[in-house]
Structure formats: C-alpha cells, structure tokens
Design an enzyme around this catalytic site. Structure first.
Site, PDB file in Angstrom:
ATOM      1  N   ASP A  31      41.488  43.858  38.493  1.00 34.03           N
ATOM      2  CA  ASP A  31      41.454  44.210  37.075  1.00 34.03           C
ATOM      3  C   ASP A  31      41.684  45.720  36.966  1.00 34.03           C
ATOM      4  OD1 ASP A  31      40.922  44.451  34.397  1.00 34.03           O
ATOM      5  OD2 ASP A  31      39.028  43.378  34.428  1.00 34.03           O
TER       6      ASP A  31
ATOM      7  N   GLY B  13      40.797  47.775  39.380  1.00 28.66           N
ATOM      8  CA  GLY B  13      41.073  48.225  40.737  1.00 28.66           C
ATOM      9  C   GLY B  13      40.020  49.163  41.297  1.00 28.66           C
TER      10      GLY B  13
ATOM     11  N   LEU C 167      38.013  47.798  44.503  1.00 26.33           N
ATOM     12  CA  LEU C 167      38.820  47.786  45.725  1.00 26.33           C
ATOM     13  C   LEU C 167      39.103  49.178  46.256  1.00 26.33           C
ATOM     14  CD1 LEU C 167      41.439  44.964  45.176  1.00 26.33           C
ATOM     15  CD2 LEU C 167      39.770  45.155  47.020  1.00 26.33           C
TER      16      LEU C 167
HETATM   17  P1  IMP Z   1      37.864  45.765  38.999  1.00 30.06           P
HETATM   18  O1  IMP Z   1      37.043  46.638  39.913  1.00 30.06           O
HETATM   19  O2  IMP Z   1      37.860  46.259  37.569  1.00 30.06           O
HETATM   20  O3  IMP Z   1      39.267  45.538  39.518  1.00 30.06           O
HETATM   21  O4  IMP Z   1      37.075  44.399  38.889  1.00 30.06           O
HETATM   22  C1  IMP Z   1      37.387  43.321  39.667  1.00 30.06           C
HETATM   23  C2  IMP Z   1      36.277  42.294  39.551  1.00 30.06           C
HETATM   24  O5  IMP Z   1      35.926  42.050  38.184  1.00 30.06           O
HETATM   25  C3  IMP Z   1      36.762  40.978  40.104  1.00 30.06           C
HETATM   26  O6  IMP Z   1      36.454  40.839  41.468  1.00 30.06           O
HETATM   27  C4  IMP Z   1      36.028  39.972  39.243  1.00 30.06           C
HETATM   28  O7  IMP Z   1      34.760  39.678  39.808  1.00 30.06           O
HETATM   29  C5  IMP Z   1      35.816  40.670  37.912  1.00 30.06           C
HETATM   30  N1  IMP Z   1      36.866  40.281  36.946  1.00 30.06           N
HETATM   31  C6  IMP Z   1      37.865  41.038  36.467  1.00 30.06           C
HETATM   32  N2  IMP Z   1      38.639  40.344  35.609  1.00 30.06           N
HETATM   33  C7  IMP Z   1      38.106  39.087  35.553  1.00 30.06           C
HETATM   34  C8  IMP Z   1      38.468  37.876  34.827  1.00 30.06           C
HETATM   35  O8  IMP Z   1      39.455  37.774  34.070  1.00 30.06           O
HETATM   36  N3  IMP Z   1      37.669  36.794  35.049  1.00 30.06           N
HETATM   37  C9  IMP Z   1      36.593  36.819  35.891  1.00 30.06           C
HETATM   38  N4  IMP Z   1      36.231  37.924  36.578  1.00 30.06           N
HETATM   39  C10 IMP Z   1      36.972  39.046  36.398  1.00 30.06           C
END
Ligand code: IMP
Ligand code: MG
Length: 188
Positions: free
Chosen positions: A117, A119, A122
């Site tokens: 989403d 990032g 990660l």
């Molecule tokens: P980031 O650090 O913002 O990339 O968040 C990634 C994490 O947010 C993922 O591993 C998911 O657990 C959660 N996440 C982000 N988008 C979604 C979605 O559309 N549905 C469910 N979980 C999401």
C-alpha cells in the site's frame, strides 16, 4: 462440493452476513497467477540458498500456495512486524514482534507480503534485514496498489496490480475478518 463459484454478498456463509462489493480476483485466477509467479521465482534463483520470509499475518495463504509452486530447494520462516504511527503520524517506525531465528547471512531472501500500500512497512523491514548480510533481498507481493510513495525498494515479483480499493480475502483482513476467503474481494 467446492466447485460452485463463490457468492458475492451475504449469500456466502463466510461473510458474516456482510456483502462484498465484487470479487476482484477469483480463486482460479489467483491459482493461475501464483503458478506463474512460482515459475518466475524458480528461474530467478538458479543457485544459492533461498529463504522465503512471510510477513504475518496477511501473507499466510499466499505463501502456502506460492512455495508449493517454487521448484527448487528453499526454507520458510516468518516475520511479524508491528507498525506504530500508521494513520496518525508519519514516523513509520516498524518493530519486529517476531524475529526469525534463521540465519540470513549469505542467503537469498524473498520477502513475501500480501499487499503493498504505502510501502512503509516493507521499506523499514528491508533496511533491518540488510544489516544481517544476506546475499540478496527481493520482495514478492500478491497485490500492489502502485500508490507506494514510501517504498524505497522495487517489488520484483507482483501477482496483480491492484485497484486502490480496500481488499479482503486470501489472507487479507478487515479487522481480522475475511482472511479465509478463497478469493480477493473489494469491501463494499
Ligand atoms: P503499507 O506499509 O502501507 O504498505 O501497508 C501494508 C499493509 O497494510 C499490508 O500488509 C496489509 O496488512 C495492510 N493493507 C494495506 N492495504 C490493504 C487492503 O486493501 N486490504 C487489507 N489490508 C491492507
Ligand atoms: Mg492487515
């Protein structure tokens, strides 16, 4: 028995009586793509030790299917990360709640994530894992929203370019529900 297509909406007994807007990726489509990803990953690692690291909880279904399509020796371990400040601040601090005991040094690390989403998670994780002297680190995500402004590392293996909607199923949750759906659905 399980051959019937999934019902969208409250007719699917898995949905707690709630409706999902639509099925974004059905089980056959996911299986087909995971098979392809397995072949891509197999070809990308002709030699060396490979450690597949699943980011819990979201990656558990994807990882289980994916590793069975990778036709070379590998090991599996998991990571649990908790993010602080997400949604409330931009600190982006990531804490490892479960840190694998497996040695990363001189191994190819394949970090498996359900969805990218922002990032943020990660990027911080790769920073931490780099310090342990792996031979390489690559990211494999089932879904990628391509809105990641904070991802400083490319995602080498991507299942699907996902729409910017809230998705559930095949490991992805909403407040811990829906992880067991065999398909990925957009939440209404
Ligand atoms: P980031 O650090 O913002 O990339 O968040 C990634 C994490 O947010 C993922 O591993 C998911 O657990 C959660 N996440 C982000 N988008 C979604 C979605 O559309 N549905 C469910 N979980 C999401
Ligand atoms: Mg989640």
């Amino acid at each position: 028995m399980s051959a019937a297509p999934p019902n969208v909406g409250s007719a699917d007994p898995r949905l707690l009586g709630r409706a999902v807007k639509r099925i974004a990726y059905g089980a056959p489509e996911i299986a087909w793509r995971v098979d392809e990803l397995g072949a891509e990953i197999t070809a990308a690692y002709p030699d060396g030790e490979l450690l597949v690291l699943g980011l819990l909880k979201g990656s558990f279904v994807f990882l289980a299917d994916l590793v069975r399509q990778i036709r070379r020796p590998l090991q599996v371990d998991f990571l649990v990360a908790s993010s602080y400040g997400v949604g409330t601040s931009s600190s982006g601090e990531v804490n490892l709640v479960y840190d694998p005991e497996t040695i990363l040094e001189k191994k190819h690390i394949l970090l498996v994530e359900d969805i990218v989403d922002s990032g943020r998670t990660l990027s911080r994780l790769v920073d931490v894992l780099q310090l342990r002297g792996p031979k390489s680190i690559e990211i494999c995500a089932l879904l990628h929203k391509h809105i990641a402004t904070e991802l400083r590392y490319p995602t080498r293996f991507i299942g699907f370019d996902a729409p910017n909607e809230f998705l559930v199923g095949y490991g992805l949750d909403h407040a811990e529900d829906f992880r067991h759906l065999p398909y990925v659905a957009s939440l209404a």
